[in-house]
Write a protein that holds these residues in place. Sequence first.
Motif, PDB file in Angstrom:
ATOM      1  N   ALA A  50       0.854  -1.189   0.000  1.00 23.74           N
ATOM      2  CA  ALA A  50       0.000   0.000   0.000  1.00 23.74           C
ATOM      3  C   ALA A  50       0.884   1.232   0.000  1.00 23.74           C
ATOM      4  O   ALA A  50       2.088   1.163   0.216  1.00 23.74           O
ATOM      5  N   GLY A  51       0.306   2.339  -0.228  1.00 26.18           N
ATOM      6  CA  GLY A  51       1.058   3.578  -0.191  1.00 26.18           C
ATOM      7  C   GLY A  51       0.184   4.717  -0.664  1.00 26.18           C
ATOM      8  O   GLY A  51      -0.957   4.532  -1.095  1.00 26.18           O
ATOM      9  N   LEU A  52       0.734   5.882  -0.587  1.00 24.84           N
ATOM     10  CA  LEU A  52       0.012   7.073  -0.984  1.00 24.84           C
ATOM     11  C   LEU A  52      -0.127   7.120  -2.499  1.00 24.84           C
ATOM     12  O   LEU A  52       0.855   7.010  -3.230  1.00 24.84           O
ATOM     13  N   VAL A  53      -1.352   7.275  -2.965  1.00 23.78           N
ATOM     14  CA  VAL A  53      -1.626   7.406  -4.396  1.00 23.78           C
ATOM     15  C   VAL A  53      -2.310   8.741  -4.592  1.00 23.78           C
ATOM     16  O   VAL A  53      -3.404   8.985  -4.070  1.00 23.78           O
ATOM     17  N   LEU A  54      -1.663   9.615  -5.347  1.00 26.34           N
ATOM     18  CA  LEU A  54      -2.240  10.934  -5.597  1.00 26.34           C
ATOM     19  C   LEU A  54      -3.279  10.832  -6.709  1.00 26.34           C
ATOM     20  O   LEU A  54      -3.190   9.971  -7.590  1.00 26.34           O
ATOM     21  N   PRO A  55      -4.265  11.721  -6.697  1.00 20.54           N
ATOM     22  CA  PRO A  55      -5.250  11.723  -7.782  1.00 20.54           C
ATOM     23  C   PRO A  55      -4.582  12.058  -9.115  1.00 20.54           C
ATOM     24  O   PRO A  55      -3.481  12.621  -9.161  1.00 20.54           O
ATOM     25  N   ARG A  56      -5.269  11.718 -10.193  1.00 20.05           N
ATOM     26  CA  ARG A  56      -4.730  12.056 -11.513  1.00 20.05           C
ATOM     27  C   ARG A  56      -4.862  13.558 -11.749  1.00 20.05           C
ATOM     28  O   ARG A  56      -5.824  14.185 -11.307  1.00 20.05           O
ATOM     29  N   ALA A  57      -3.924  14.086 -12.479  1.00 18.57           N
ATOM     30  CA  ALA A  57      -3.964  15.502 -12.830  1.00 18.57           C
ATOM     31  C   ALA A  57      -5.002  15.725 -13.927  1.00 18.57           C
ATOM     32  O   ALA A  57      -5.435  14.788 -14.600  1.00 18.57           O
ATOM     33  N   SER A  58      -5.380  16.965 -14.099  1.00 21.13           N
ATOM     34  CA  SER A  58      -6.385  17.295 -15.113  1.00 21.13           C
ATOM     35  C   SER A  58      -5.912  16.982 -16.517  1.00 21.13           C
ATOM     36  O   SER A  58      -6.705  16.609 -17.386  1.00 21.13           O
ATOM     37  N   TYR A  59      -4.625  17.147 -16.747  1.00 28.56           N
ATOM     38  CA  TYR A  59      -4.067  16.928 -18.086  1.00 28.56           C
ATOM     39  C   TYR A  59      -2.946  15.908 -18.020  1.00 28.56           C
ATOM     40  O   TYR A  59      -2.147  15.921 -17.076  1.00 28.56           O
ATOM     41  N   PRO A 114      -2.518  20.316  -5.045  1.00 29.61           N
ATOM     42  CA  PRO A 114      -3.732  20.759  -4.354  1.00 29.61           C
ATOM     43  C   PRO A 114      -4.142  22.154  -4.819  1.00 29.61           C
ATOM     44  O   PRO A 114      -3.303  23.008  -5.055  1.00 29.61           O
ATOM     45  N   ARG A 115      -5.453  22.332  -4.947  1.00 29.81           N
ATOM     46  CA  ARG A 115      -5.964  23.630  -5.402  1.00 29.81           C
ATOM     47  C   ARG A 115      -6.524  24.454  -4.251  1.00 29.81           C
ATOM     48  O   ARG A 115      -6.582  25.676  -4.340  1.00 29.81           O
ATOM     49  N   THR A 116      -6.956  23.794  -3.214  1.00 34.39           N
ATOM     50  CA  THR A 116      -7.548  24.516  -2.078  1.00 34.39           C
ATOM     51  C   THR A 116      -6.756  24.218  -0.815  1.00 34.39           C
ATOM     52  O   THR A 116      -5.947  23.280  -0.776  1.00 34.39           O
ATOM     53  N   ALA A 147      -8.006  23.003   1.856  1.00 35.71           N
ATOM     54  CA  ALA A 147      -8.453  21.699   2.344  1.00 35.71           C
ATOM     55  C   ALA A 147      -7.690  20.574   1.651  1.00 35.71           C
ATOM     56  O   ALA A 147      -7.262  19.610   2.292  1.00 35.71           O
ATOM     57  N   GLU A 148      -7.521  20.662   0.332  1.00 32.21           N
ATOM     58  CA  GLU A 148      -6.749  19.643  -0.390  1.00 32.21           C
ATOM     59  C   GLU A 148      -5.306  19.631   0.078  1.00 32.21           C
ATOM     60  O   GLU A 148      -4.695  18.571   0.226  1.00 32.21           O
ATOM     61  N   GLY A 149      -4.742  20.812   0.341  1.00 29.16           N
ATOM     62  CA  GLY A 149      -3.371  20.895   0.847  1.00 29.16           C
ATOM     63  C   GLY A 149      -3.244  20.237   2.205  1.00 29.16           C
ATOM     64  O   GLY A 149      -2.287  19.503   2.481  1.00 29.16           O
ATOM     65  N   HIS A 150      -4.230  20.478   3.067  1.00 25.18           N
ATOM     66  CA  HIS A 150      -4.226  19.859   4.397  1.00 25.18           C
ATOM     67  C   HIS A 150      -4.318  18.339   4.271  1.00 25.18           C
ATOM     68  O   HIS A 150      -3.579  17.603   4.936  1.00 25.18           O
ATOM     69  N   LEU A 151      -5.230  17.856   3.428  1.00 22.82           N
ATOM     70  CA  LEU A 151      -5.379  16.410   3.235  1.00 22.82           C
ATOM     71  C   LEU A 151      -4.095  15.794   2.683  1.00 22.82           C
ATOM     72  O   LEU A 151      -3.714  14.696   3.084  1.00 22.82           O
ATOM     73  N   LEU A 152      -3.428  16.482   1.774  1.00 21.11           N
ATOM     74  CA  LEU A 152      -2.175  15.970   1.220  1.00 21.11           C
ATOM     75  C   LEU A 152      -1.109  15.881   2.308  1.00 21.11           C
ATOM     76  O   LEU A 152      -0.406  14.871   2.416  1.00 21.11           O
ATOM     77  N   ARG A 153      -0.990  16.930   3.139  1.00 17.90           N
ATOM     78  CA  ARG A 153       0.003  16.895   4.225  1.00 17.90           C
ATOM     79  C   ARG A 153      -0.288  15.747   5.192  1.00 17.90           C
ATOM     80  O   ARG A 153       0.620  15.032   5.614  1.00 17.90           O
ATOM     81  N   GLU A 154      -1.563  15.551   5.543  1.00 18.18           N
ATOM     82  CA  GLU A 154      -1.935  14.448   6.435  1.00 18.18           C
ATOM     83  C   GLU A 154      -1.640  13.098   5.789  1.00 18.18           C
ATOM     84  O   GLU A 154      -1.159  12.178   6.448  1.00 18.18           O
TER      85      GLU A 154
END
Length: 160
Positions: A16-25, A32-34, A36-43
């Motif tokens: 298992a491991g951290l899997v980031l979402p796919r980018a728009s392009y 992270p755009r917001t 909240a997303e930045g906080h979730l990424l740091r956590e």
Amino acid sequence: MSTTSPEEVVKRVRTAGLVLPRASYPGQRWAPRTEAEGHLLREALRLDQIRRLLLDEIGRLRQDHPTRPRAQVLADMAREAERLKECPLSPTLLNIVTAAAADESARATARRLHLSYETVKSHRHRAMSRLGVHSMEDAVALCTAAGWVTPREITGGGAS
């Protein structure tokens, strides 16, 4: 209901491991755009670091204490059951005597076991009565001599 072995769990955690979402392009990295997303990424990064530290600790513990074969564990459990079979004390009373053997006061035992002080005193008297002795020291001596309380249990090493 199927049970999962510890090895299977460790294997899952290892893969298992951290899997980031796919980018728009395509070809872009996700960012992270917001707030909240930045906080979730740091956590998520913090938790992934903890996952790696736990895996390192599991590896270290396995090197320090190799796993015993299941047959040996079962044989040790059978020996322990045989040792305690003749004991006239319940596991709770034996735990109280073991605490006394470790020179733990009745108040400290009550705090550790989340019992009232009076309950621990009552358990001590019941243990002495069942063993036919007149003091806690005699109860400890009898239980130790019979092998119902081992030096390893007294010093906090667990069951032998």
